[in-house]
Scaffold this motif. Structure first.
Motif, mmCIF file in Angstrom:
data_model
loop_
_atom_site.group_PDB
_atom_site.id
_atom_site.type_symbol
_atom_site.label_atom_id
_atom_site.label_comp_id
_atom_site.label_asym_id
_atom_site.label_seq_id
_atom_site.Cartn_x
_atom_site.Cartn_y
_atom_site.Cartn_z
ATOM 1 N N ASP A 77 0.818 -1.364 -0.142
ATOM 2 C CA ASP A 77 0.012 0.034 -0.018
ATOM 3 C C ASP A 77 0.861 1.387 0.061
ATOM 4 N N PHE A 96 1.981 2.976 1.963
ATOM 5 C CA PHE A 96 2.561 3.089 3.106
ATOM 6 C C PHE A 96 3.676 1.944 3.418
ATOM 7 N N SER A 146 3.352 -1.467 3.491
ATOM 8 C CA SER A 146 2.821 -2.769 3.949
ATOM 9 C C SER A 146 2.222 -3.695 2.802
ATOM 10 N N GLU A 165 -0.288 -5.262 0.883
ATOM 11 C CA GLU A 165 -1.815 -5.269 0.836
ATOM 12 C C GLU A 165 -2.386 -6.652 0.489
ATOM 13 N N LYS A 181 0.999 7.489 7.401
ATOM 14 C CA LYS A 181 0.120 6.559 7.609
ATOM 15 C C LYS A 181 -0.483 7.029 9.051
ATOM 16 N N GLU A 182 -0.173 7.430 9.941
ATOM 17 C CA GLU A 182 -0.562 8.025 11.139
ATOM 18 C C GLU A 182 -1.553 8.706 10.984
#
Lengths: 813, 309
Positions: free
Chosen positions: A731, A733, A735, A737, B289-290
């Motif tokens: 994804d 970010f 990670s 998916e 992300k946060e």
């Protein structure tokens, strides 16, 4: 066992191994030579057996802290032993250069240098290479010899004959199921039984007796070798202070000692036995692509029994497998520079095959299939190559697991192969269905039947198909040396259509194709004469009963061996034919002769530049456009038809392949500018992949294009390299998916199962990282990429090859 | 019979973010909205355009020589491109040796597109994918859209549309007959702010969303509302709350997907000779992300069902 404790030891072992740089080791060469000096006059098979036995008895052995599986190939990890029986001239000529090579270099200590010089005198004139040179000069007509480079074994830049100066036949997968059932003592007993059964009144008994004696001699060495480790481990345990390690050393000693008395009884003993066998195969003949077959299948019963009896935990098994995979990376091989160019990155082409089907056609996935993938993703090393067989009933869960391992490993492993193509391809060359279902991959993409196929026979031949196109355009003349071995039947000015041009191309191919018979026969004959491999033979079905070394062929399953012939540059040939069709015959922009002159000038001048721009702007193979893709269909079929007219000396058939190792770089260097827009000297497209950067219509289009080749004609496989930007599977970010993973898996199965693609492999390293690694090689020393059918450390590769990998189209979604 | 032609600017195979499975995405050119963060600015104008990628240009002047409209000039050794004079004939694109010039927008028939779409049938079959029409705004060429979707359904291809639903309500049902899956954006709940951010008010959009649901033109499983999350532009609690209230007032529960702001389309503005509209807004940033997790948590606490398609 406490698996945390094991994990610590395996980590320690891993770190230890990584400290070693590739080097050369003279021990095997010295012991082997001494033995040969003492066995002059004896039959060759006995001489080799004795020499291998003495190496196993005398070479130094060691156990590194943390290794749970023991057995070393040379005096230190990653050191390449030497095999003077194949060639000493390359060692003498290149000894000073080997440490200075820009890639695939080895350190050479003084005592190694001296030892090589000392033994080389004995070997001059007696090696495999000497014999190859003699026989080749004998069989090739003089006018052909003029165009034959006898040192690198290349015929007029068109055929590279893999006559192997540094290694034996290889390309073998033992029957490990059988070995695990019998153990070394069981095989030895079988040999002794066979000897006692011999009917000396029969004439063939004499030769059989010799071969069986050779196997017996080698096995004495084998058992001694195993015993030495048992003793060494015990001695080390007696003085070890680290409790964990001491208890492991005791176990190691027990495991080895148990293998001396019978078949393995536990998972660990089974794994140790396979390692010994694999190691001894390497020591015996240094063959390429000695592979391990379907380890998840052979080992499963041991794993299951151990789990049921509470002898092992899943985590323990994982650590043992990891250690086994790390051990693979301690092996090494040195080749002459001319051969190294074709195989850069220290590859040994050792392959483990997972998944697939049982003999009966059921899905063969088991817990070990998952465990091996998990171990692969945790150790992150280039060797061995691990491949997953995929068929229409492979569980989706396994494919997702394998994709996660691919991402985590990061270096292109596992690669994926299609049972739906490989099995028909094997049946096409006469292998029975149930045996075909047992196939495993040896080397890059060669499908063979473990325990049944008798190695390769006769080395291999690589065809530079793009060079043939260049020669055709020059009416049979190779512009690089001015030699015309075979004139085209028409002048270029007489050719009126693309079909007529293709017809001339075919005639050139026909002319060159016939040379595969003498070129492979030479090697095949010499292997049988000089390099029998009694140990390897003992692990192949029926050889003990039949009583002849595999290098002699014959016996049951003789038709199961297929000599590899590779076709290279098919993407460039297809693109070039389409450019000629369009610019010369459809648009009439210039004549074939004019085009040839532009190419000879390497696209010089305004006219050349403009023409090249036009050539580049035309559709290219890899974009699912039939107008150009039709030519890969035609040319791949033509290659098959031309080669399959011939039969090799010993084996059943020639087995074709469109894989190309790293040959695309040296082959590009000898090929002038070509109509597809390539400059003179530029690398060819790798394997069956589109030319780097020309497939711009998305991954599905690339897969569709490649599937227009009939892959089941190529039993030794096609390789398709796809490079994905890591974001294609993660994804925003970073990670992984799940939704993307599932679509990736569907894409994969569509290619392998519906579109009948032979193989596909993925690199997931971004171009930015690869470029950064070129700039700061030390920082990225551990970065692995899938090169051809194997993976290697990126920074260890030829700069040209690095560039080519970077230029491969990066699919971003 | 001559087919009507549509104006598209791309066909993208192996699209995996635009509906179920593996899909082919057709980009319709022309859009009534001018969202400040738009990442496909070349999809906005309903006519072909020439893009000029300055960093590939070697100032070889070939384009200057051939331009029949005199839109490309050499000034102080630099190439200056006057978009207003350009009639998008594409001559300069043909001669450029460095691919620095690109013609975006081609007129194609439905059959032309289907030929491309049909190439990946095997991938759709295995993955449950199909055709997605996006853009630009697909409804800006609703006749063409309708025919494309209708013909795709003739081949049993799964169809999806990505739209703003900024269109006449009476055009919707005719198209929706052939749509299996629908994505609609809600960019802001406040009509005035929506006008400021996109150039149009959102009343028609919100009404149309209500309309497709109440008329039963699409089922809850096949309908996704997307919210672009543009930090400091539309991610304030007030707006998110407003959107969630609107969503919960709908007849059935709709899944919501969040699209984090990115700047991958920024370079295309320069190529089109335009300024990046958000460049004056210094407070906007690419959400880490946060940040996205916080937005998701807030919306979830308001009862919104967030999905990842």
């Amino acid at each position: 066992m406490n698996s945390y404790r094991l994990a610590r030891l395996v980590d320690e072992f891993y770190n230890e191994i990584m400290r070693f740089k590739p080097s050369l080791c003279h021990e095997r060469a010295v012991i082997f030579t001494e033995s040969y000096k003492g066995s002059e006059g004896l039959p060759q098979v006995i001489r080799r057996a004795k020499a291998v036995k003495e190496v196993l008895e005398k070479m130094s052995i060691y156990i590194l802290k943390g290794e749970l599986i023991v057995g070393n190939q040379a005096s230190r990890p990653r050191a390449a032993p030497l095999f003077p029986e194949f060639s000493v001239s390359f060692l003498i000529n290149e000894l000073e250069e080997i440490p200075k090579r820009p890639f695939d270099s080895f350190t050479v200590d003084d005592h190694v240098r001296n030892a090589v010089r000392e033994i080389s005198g004995y070997w001059l004139g007696k090696t495999h290479e000497d014999r190859v040179k003699y026989l080749t000069s004998l069989v090739l007509p003089d006018e052909v010899l003029r165009a034959f480079d006898i040192d690198s074994f290349v015929l007029n830049d068109v055929i590279y004959a893999g006559v192997r100066k540094s290694s034996g036949d290889g390309h073998i997968i033992p029957n490990y199921s059988n070995l695990l059932k019998l153990g070394f003592p069981g095989i030895l007993k079988k040999v002794e039984d066979e000897i006692s059964k011999l009917d000396l009144a029969k004439s063939e008994a004499f030769k059989k007796r010799l071969f069986l004696e050779a196997v017996k001699i080698v096995y004495e060495g084998v058992l001694n070798f195993v015993e030495r480790y048992s003793i060494l481990a015990k001695e080390m345990a007696d003085v070890e202070y680290d409790d964990d390690w001491r208890s492991e050393l005791i176990t190691i000693s027990e495991v080895c000692s148990s293998l001396l008395s019978g078949p393995p009884k536990t998972f660990r003993e089974a794994l140790q036995l396979i390692w010994f066998a694999h190691l001894i195969l390497q020591i015996e003949s240094n063959g390429h692509s000695v592979s391990l077959g379907r380890l998840d299948q052979y080992l499963y019963q041991f794993y299951k029994d151990d789990i049921l009896r509470g002898k092992i935990s899943r985590e323990d098994a994982l650590e043992l497998i990891k250690c086994f995979l790390i051990k693979m990376n301690t092996l090494n091989k040195v080749r002459p520079w001319s051969e190294t160019r074709y195989k850069t990155g220290y590859p040994l082409f050792m392959t483990i095959t997972l998944g697939g089907q049982t003999r009966e056609g059921f899905d063969a996935t088991n817990e070990l299939t998952y465990l091996f993938l998990e171990a692969l993703s945790e150790v992150k090393l280039p060797q061995p190559t691990i491949i997953l067989r995929v068929h229409s009933r492979t569980p989706e869960k396994l494919l997702i697991h394998a994709t996660k391992a691919l991402i985590k490993h990061g270096g292109g492993l596992p690669a994926f192969f299609s049972d739906e193509v490989v099995i028909p391809a094997l049946m096409n060359i006469g292998i029975r269905l149930e045996d075909a279902r047992e196939y495993a991959i040896a080397g890059c993409s060669e499908a063979i039947i473990p325990g049944k196929s008798l190695s390769f026979t006769g080395g291999d031949c690589y065809f530079n198909l793009l060079k043939i196109l260049e020669i055709t355009l020059n009416e049979g003349c190779n512009p690089r040396n001015g030699l015309r071995l075979f004139r085209t039947s028409k002048m270029m000015s007489e050719i009126k259509s693309i079909d007529e041009f293709i017809d001339e191309f075919r005639k050139q191919l026909t002319f060159y194709a016939k040379f595969i018979v003498p070129l492979t026969s030479v090697t095949s004959a010499i292997d049988a004469d000089l390099n029998p491999t009694p140990f390897a033979s003992s692990l192949i079905d029926h050889r003990i009963e039949y009583g002849a070394d595999i290098s002699e062929g014959g016996g049951p399953n003789n038709e199961y061996s297929h000599t590899i012939i590779q076709g290279h540059g098919i993407a460039n040939v297809a693109n070039a034919l389409y450019v000629i069709e369009e610019l010369v015959f459809n648009r009439g922009l210039l004549t074939l002769e004019e085009f040839r002159d532009v190419l000879l000038s390497n696209w010089e001048g305004d006219k050349g530049r403009e023409l090249r721009r036009l050539a580049i702007s035309l559709p290219k193979y890899g974009n699912d456009m039939d107008c150009v893709d039709k030519y890969v269909t035609i040319i791949s079929r033509m290659f098959y038809d031309e080669i399959m007219k011939y039969r090799p000396l010993r084996g059943a058939v020639f087995g074709l392949s469109l894989q190309g190792l790293t040959a695309n770089v040296p082959e590009g260097e000898v090929t002038g500018a070509t109509p597809d827009g390539r400059f003179a000297g530029e690398a060819l497209a790798d394997n069956a992949s589109p030319h780097p950067g020309t497939d711009r219509t998305g991954i599905t289009a690339t897969l569709k294009s490649v599937s227009k080749i009939d892959h089941s004609l190529f039993v030794n496989g096609n390789i398709l390299n796809i490079r994905f930007h890591p974001s294609a599977l993660t994804d925003a970010f970073g990670s992984v998916e799940d939704a993307k993973l599932i679509r990736f898996v569907k894409m994969l199965t569509t290619y392998l199962i519906d579109l009948k693609g032979f193989q596909v492999q993925f690199n997931t390293v971004s171009a930015e990282i690869l470029r950064a690694a070129q700039k700061e090689p030390l920082k990225y020393a551990n970065l692995i990429v899938k090169v051809a059918g194997y993976s290697a450390y990126f920074t260890s590769l030829d700069k040209k090859l690095q560039d080519q990998i970077i230029f491969r189209t990066e699919h971003i979604i | 019979m001559q087919q009507i032609k549509g104006l598209i600017f791309n066909v993208q195979r192996y699209s995996i973010h635009d509906g179920p499975g593996i899909r082919t995405l057709v980009f319709i050119k022309g859009c009534p909205l001018r969202c400040l963060w738009c990442c496909n600015p070349e999809g906005q104008l309903a006519r072909p355009e020439v893009m000029y990628f300055r960093n590939y240009c070697t100032r070889c002047r070939k384009c200057v020589e051939v331009c029949p409209a005199g839109a490309i000039k050499l000034r102080n050794g630099d190439v200056v491109f006057d978009k207003n004079l350009c009639n998008s004939c594409g001559t300069c694109v043909e001669v450029c040796p460095n691919n620095a010039r690109k013609l975006v927008g081609m007129y194609v028939t439905v059959d032309d597109i289907l030929k491309e779409v049909l190439k990946d049938m095997k991938f759709y079959a295995r993955s449950g994918g199909g055709l997605t029409v996006g853009g630009g705004e697909p409804f800006s060429q609703h006749e063409f859209l309708k025919e494309l979707l209708w013909k795709a359904k003739e081949y049993s291809i799964h169809t999806a549309v990505e739209t703003s639903l900024y269109t006449s309500t009476n055009l919707i049902s005719g198209v929706m007959k052939h749509v299996d899956y629908l994505f609609v954006d809600i960019k802001h709940i406040d009509p005035v702010k929506h006008m400021k951010l996109t150039g149009v008010s959102n009343e028609l959009i919100l009404n149309n969303i209500r309309y497709v649901i109440e008329e039963g033109l699409i089922g809850p499983k096949d309908f996704v509302i997307r919210i672009p999350i543009i930090p400091n532009v539309n991610d304030d609690h007030e707006n998110l709350k407003g959107i969630s209230e609107f969503i919960s007032s709908l007849k059935y529960e709709v899944s919501v997907e969040l699209l984090p702001y990115h700047e991958l389309g920024k370079h295309k503005y320069e190529a089109l000779g335009r300024d990046y509209p958000l460049s004056s807004l210094t407070s906007v940033f690419i959400p880490p992300k946060e940040h996205m997790i916080k937005v998701i948590e807030f919306l979830t606490s308001l009862g919104v069902r967030i999905v990842n398609t």
